[in-house]
Design a protein around this motif. Structure first.
Motif, mmCIF file in Angstrom:
data_model
loop_
_atom_site.group_PDB
_atom_site.id
_atom_site.type_symbol
_atom_site.label_atom_id
_atom_site.label_comp_id
_atom_site.label_asym_id
_atom_site.label_seq_id
_atom_site.Cartn_x
_atom_site.Cartn_y
_atom_site.Cartn_z
ATOM 1 N N ALA A 1 0.944 -0.857 -0.071
ATOM 2 C CA ALA A 1 0.253 -0.088 -0.212
ATOM 3 C C ALA A 1 0.610 1.217 0.063
ATOM 4 C CB ALA A 1 -1.142 0.071 1.432
ATOM 5 N N GLN A 2 1.659 0.923 1.087
ATOM 6 C CA GLN A 2 2.968 2.628 1.161
ATOM 7 C C GLN A 2 3.728 2.792 -0.422
ATOM 8 O OE1 GLN A 2 5.215 1.573 4.406
ATOM 9 N NE2 GLN A 2 3.938 1.464 5.115
ATOM 10 N N THR A 3 4.122 1.571 -1.122
ATOM 11 C CA THR A 3 4.382 1.544 -2.872
ATOM 12 C C THR A 3 3.457 2.092 -3.598
ATOM 13 O OG1 THR A 3 6.026 -0.047 -2.100
ATOM 14 C CG2 THR A 3 5.597 0.334 -4.016
ATOM 15 N N LEU A 4 2.699 2.221 -3.771
ATOM 16 C CA LEU A 4 1.385 2.582 -4.537
ATOM 17 C C LEU A 4 1.326 3.496 -4.127
ATOM 18 C CD1 LEU A 4 -0.047 1.857 -7.582
ATOM 19 C CD2 LEU A 4 -1.889 0.366 -6.070
ATOM 20 N N ALA A 5 1.002 3.624 -2.954
ATOM 21 C CA ALA A 5 -0.073 5.498 -2.033
ATOM 22 C C ALA A 5 1.514 6.401 -3.348
ATOM 23 C CB ALA A 5 -0.024 5.518 -0.804
ATOM 24 N N LYS A 6 2.475 6.243 -2.973
ATOM 25 C CA LYS A 6 3.839 7.270 -3.096
ATOM 26 C C LYS A 6 3.265 6.973 -4.009
ATOM 27 C CE LYS A 6 8.710 7.760 -3.717
ATOM 28 N NZ LYS A 6 9.952 7.148 -2.870
ATOM 29 N N ALA A 7 3.801 6.172 -5.320
ATOM 30 C CA ALA A 7 3.791 6.626 -6.599
ATOM 31 C C ALA A 7 2.657 6.891 -7.228
ATOM 32 C CB ALA A 7 3.360 5.213 -7.450
ATOM 33 N N THR A 8 1.132 6.736 -6.243
ATOM 34 C CA THR A 8 0.039 7.291 -7.069
ATOM 35 C C THR A 8 0.776 9.076 -6.682
ATOM 36 O OG1 THR A 8 -1.377 5.659 -6.420
ATOM 37 C CG2 THR A 8 -2.256 7.119 -6.922
ATOM 38 N N LYS A 9 0.754 9.623 -5.503
ATOM 39 C CA LYS A 9 0.766 10.971 -5.456
ATOM 40 C C LYS A 9 2.114 11.681 -6.412
ATOM 41 C CE LYS A 9 1.008 12.073 -0.997
ATOM 42 N NZ LYS A 9 1.042 12.542 0.847
ATOM 43 N N LEU A 10 3.047 10.548 -7.086
ATOM 44 C CA LEU A 10 4.048 11.374 -7.406
ATOM 45 C C LEU A 10 3.262 11.760 -8.985
ATOM 46 C CD1 LEU A 10 7.163 9.812 -7.166
ATOM 47 C CD2 LEU A 10 6.457 11.655 -6.226
ATOM 48 N N ALA A 11 2.129 10.443 -9.213
ATOM 49 C CA ALA A 11 1.461 10.698 -10.617
ATOM 50 C C ALA A 11 0.061 11.851 -9.861
ATOM 51 C CB ALA A 11 0.516 9.124 -10.909
ATOM 52 N N PHE A 12 -0.102 11.899 -9.304
ATOM 53 C CA PHE A 12 -1.115 12.711 -9.218
ATOM 54 C C PHE A 12 -0.153 14.397 -9.505
ATOM 55 C CE2 PHE A 12 -4.444 10.483 -6.785
ATOM 56 C CZ PHE A 12 -4.713 9.552 -8.008
ATOM 57 N N SER A 13 0.896 14.601 -9.074
ATOM 58 C CA SER A 13 1.119 15.317 -8.519
ATOM 59 C C SER A 13 2.219 15.728 -10.432
ATOM 60 C CB SER A 13 2.525 15.323 -7.389
ATOM 61 O OG SER A 13 3.974 16.465 -7.899
ATOM 62 N N GLU A 14 2.464 15.213 -10.965
ATOM 63 C CA GLU A 14 2.097 14.739 -12.010
ATOM 64 C C GLU A 14 1.152 15.929 -13.366
ATOM 65 O OE1 GLU A 14 5.304 15.347 -13.801
ATOM 66 O OE2 GLU A 14 6.638 13.965 -13.212
ATOM 67 N N LEU A 15 0.102 15.207 -12.370
ATOM 68 C CA LEU A 15 -0.516 15.513 -14.038
ATOM 69 C C LEU A 15 -1.562 17.068 -12.835
ATOM 70 C CD1 LEU A 15 -3.395 12.387 -13.335
ATOM 71 C CD2 LEU A 15 -2.422 13.535 -15.260
ATOM 72 N N ARG A 16 -1.465 17.757 -11.763
ATOM 73 C CA ARG A 16 -1.482 18.873 -11.295
ATOM 74 C C ARG A 16 -0.456 19.430 -12.185
ATOM 75 N NH1 ARG A 16 -2.746 16.399 -6.533
ATOM 76 N NH2 ARG A 16 -0.404 16.506 -5.591
ATOM 77 N N GLN A 17 0.668 19.426 -12.348
ATOM 78 C CA GLN A 17 1.900 20.104 -13.465
ATOM 79 C C GLN A 17 1.350 20.199 -14.683
ATOM 80 O OE1 GLN A 17 4.180 21.176 -10.352
ATOM 81 N NE2 GLN A 17 6.162 19.811 -11.508
ATOM 82 N N GLY A 18 0.910 19.288 -14.800
ATOM 83 C CA GLY A 18 0.501 19.493 -16.488
ATOM 84 C C GLY A 18 -0.491 20.110 -16.881
ATOM 85 N N ILE A 19 -1.883 20.602 -15.803
ATOM 86 C CA ILE A 19 -2.580 21.286 -15.515
ATOM 87 C C ILE A 19 -2.194 23.180 -15.392
ATOM 88 C CG2 ILE A 19 -4.450 22.394 -14.319
ATOM 89 C CD1 ILE A 19 -4.552 19.315 -13.296
ATOM 90 N N TYR A 20 -1.176 22.925 -14.450
ATOM 91 C CA TYR A 20 -0.474 24.493 -14.371
ATOM 92 C C TYR A 20 0.579 24.761 -15.727
ATOM 93 C CZ TYR A 20 -0.442 23.499 -9.185
ATOM 94 O OH TYR A 20 -1.584 22.905 -7.724
ATOM 95 N N GLU A 21 0.293 24.301 -16.273
ATOM 96 C CA GLU A 21 1.417 24.193 -17.969
ATOM 97 C C GLU A 21 0.394 24.515 -18.446
ATOM 98 O OE1 GLU A 21 5.661 21.357 -18.233
ATOM 99 O OE2 GLU A 21 3.306 20.861 -17.826
ATOM 100 N N ILE A 22 -0.444 24.178 -18.673
ATOM 101 C CA ILE A 22 -2.163 24.177 -19.595
ATOM 102 C C ILE A 22 -2.164 25.271 -19.638
ATOM 103 C CG2 ILE A 22 -3.969 23.686 -20.231
ATOM 104 C CD1 ILE A 22 -3.118 20.220 -20.050
ATOM 105 N N ASN A 23 -2.509 25.772 -18.232
ATOM 106 C CA ASN A 23 -3.840 27.311 -17.032
ATOM 107 C C ASN A 23 -2.145 28.102 -18.097
ATOM 108 O OD1 ASN A 23 -5.161 25.878 -16.209
ATOM 109 N ND2 ASN A 23 -4.862 26.051 -14.713
ATOM 110 N N ALA A 24 -1.108 28.009 -17.873
ATOM 111 C CA ALA A 24 0.612 29.094 -18.166
ATOM 112 C C ALA A 24 0.006 29.075 -20.076
ATOM 113 C CB ALA A 24 1.223 28.927 -18.267
ATOM 114 N N LEU A 25 0.191 28.226 -20.478
ATOM 115 C CA LEU A 25 -0.538 28.263 -22.199
ATOM 116 C C LEU A 25 -1.431 29.324 -22.417
ATOM 117 C CD1 LEU A 25 0.237 24.614 -22.978
ATOM 118 C CD2 LEU A 25 2.061 26.619 -23.750
#
Length: 404
Positions: free
Chosen positions: A165-189
């Motif tokens: 659970a800890q392994t997948l939770a950490k990976a998921t949080k990193l994945a969600f962080s990537e998606l937030r970064q993508g949303i920020y970049e699209i907004n900046a465009l």
């Protein structure tokens, strides 16, 4: 503002269309009807408030926003795939994990996984997610069945997250962080950059380069939010590695504290012995370690670079450590204890520059040039900053030059 994480299945649909340049070919590859694929893309475009594809006679091509999104979604899915493969590698054939298993996992299940792992309690997790406890239970148990491993175990204190659970939770949080970064970049465009930069800051950085950097940065990026998190270094490092924090700013650790982070030195100020303005040692020349040992001290916790430097003063002199220690990293408490007593502390003069300028505190004349400690940045090795975050990093580097 809380950013909604898109449906994981919609993200896989998007990647298939982006890679194959065709809804028809994507439909044949991921075994989903063309109307369902069209609907999934439309939902993503509505969520992101951006057009992701240009439709041409020879296929569908990502727009600039689509290219940004493809990069971030690919990185996000990669995090989850790798973690899933690691979890079930002993129980499930590799091919099934890569091609089929990840396709069955939902965003709802992953959000439940994170919530329960962090709360260690299904009831608290359900309140944090604002859904029923039965929904969280169902999502978590469905995920366990898909993976074929136990994710949560009951104990006397509540619910324990297993290593899987800890392994997948950490990976998921990193994945969600990537998606937030993508949303920020699209907004900046689209010239509506309202992103958030999250910084874990240690005391010296909070008193020196960070305030100046924030003020100058906000002049250029007035709509970008800066979230500064304080706490013990171990906690900040944990949150950095989980994707909750973008940058740690403060004293660097040697060796590097984890394999998945990198450090960058900005400057290396020496430590100083500091006391109130009229302290008895202020009038004494040629101060020794024996003189320092006669007074009570305020020191940081064990394991910190400054605490080690404090102990080395007396160890190098062949002396026992002073007694009557107060342990604290609170700048306010340290200042008040020094002002109201004869206590000493070991600290960078930059941290108490204002108190020195108004003659509340002063530096004791004791040579400590050898205690220079590197101050700088710590980030995830795999972190890909947005343009806005890169601007902030550049500003930190620029301002730190004035402290060298």
């Amino acid at each position: 503002m809380e950013i909604a994480i898109p449906n994981l299945r919609h993200l896989r649909v998007f990647l298939a269309v982006a890679e194959l340049k065709s809804i028809t070919r994507a439909s044949e590859t991921i075994f989903l009807s063309q109307p369902a694929i069209t609907q999934a893309i439309a939902k993503l475009e509505g969520l992101l408030a951006a057009t992701l594809f240009e439709r041409h006679s020879d296929g569908m091509y990502p727009t600039p926003s689509g290219e940004v999104w493809q990069k971030r979604v690919s990185r996000a899915i990669h995090h989850i795939q790798n973690a899933t493969l690691e979890i079930v590698k002993d129980n499930t054939p590799k091919e099934r994990v890569q091609k089929n298993l990840v396709a069955l996992i939902s965003t709802t299940q992953l959000r439940a996984l994170i919530a329960v792992s962090e709360a260690q309690n299904f009831s608290i997790a359900s309140r944090n997610l604002a859904v029923s406890q039965s929904s969280v239970h169902r999502a978590a148990r469905d995920l366990e069945r898909l993976l074929g491993v136990v994710l949560f175990e009951k104990n006397s204190l509540g619910t324990n997250a297993t290593k899987a659970a800890q392994t997948l939770a950490k990976a998921t949080k990193l994945a969600f962080s990537e998606l937030r970064q993508g949303i920020y970049e699209i907004n900046a465009l689209q010239f509506k950059d309202v992103s958030t930069i999250t910084i874990g800051s240690m005391p010296l950085a909070r008193m020196t380069i960070l305030p100046k950097s924030i003020l100058q940065f906000n002049e250029r990026h007035p709509d970008v939010n800066i979230n500064v998190t304080e706490g013990p270094y171990a906690d900040l490092l944990h949150h950095l590695r989980q994707g909750d924090i973008d940058i740690i700013l403060g004293a660097l650790r040697h060796p590097t504290p984890a394999e998945d982070v990198v450090q960058e030195e900005l400057w290396a100020p020496p430590l100083s012995v500091v006391a109130r303005k009229d302290h008895p040692l202020m009038s004494k020349k040629h101060i020794s370690a024996e003189d320092l040992a006669k007074f009570a001290w305020v020191v940081p916790a064990k394991g910190t670079p400054t605490r080690q430097a404090f102990e080395d003063i007396f160890k190098d002199a062949g002396m026992a450590l002073p007694t009557r220690l107060v342990e604290s990293s609170s700048q306010i408490l340290i200042r008040e204890l020094l002002i109201e007593s004869d206590r000493l502390t070991l600290i960078s003069a930059h941290q108490v520059e204002r108190e020195i300028n108004i003659e509340l505190l002063n530096v004791i004349d004791f040579p400590l040039e050898h205690t220079r400690r590197p101050i700088g940045l710590c980030v995830r090795k795999s972190w890909l900053p947005t343009v806005t975050q890169s601007h902030f990093l550049s500003l930190l580097r620029e301002i730190s030059e004035h402290f060298r």
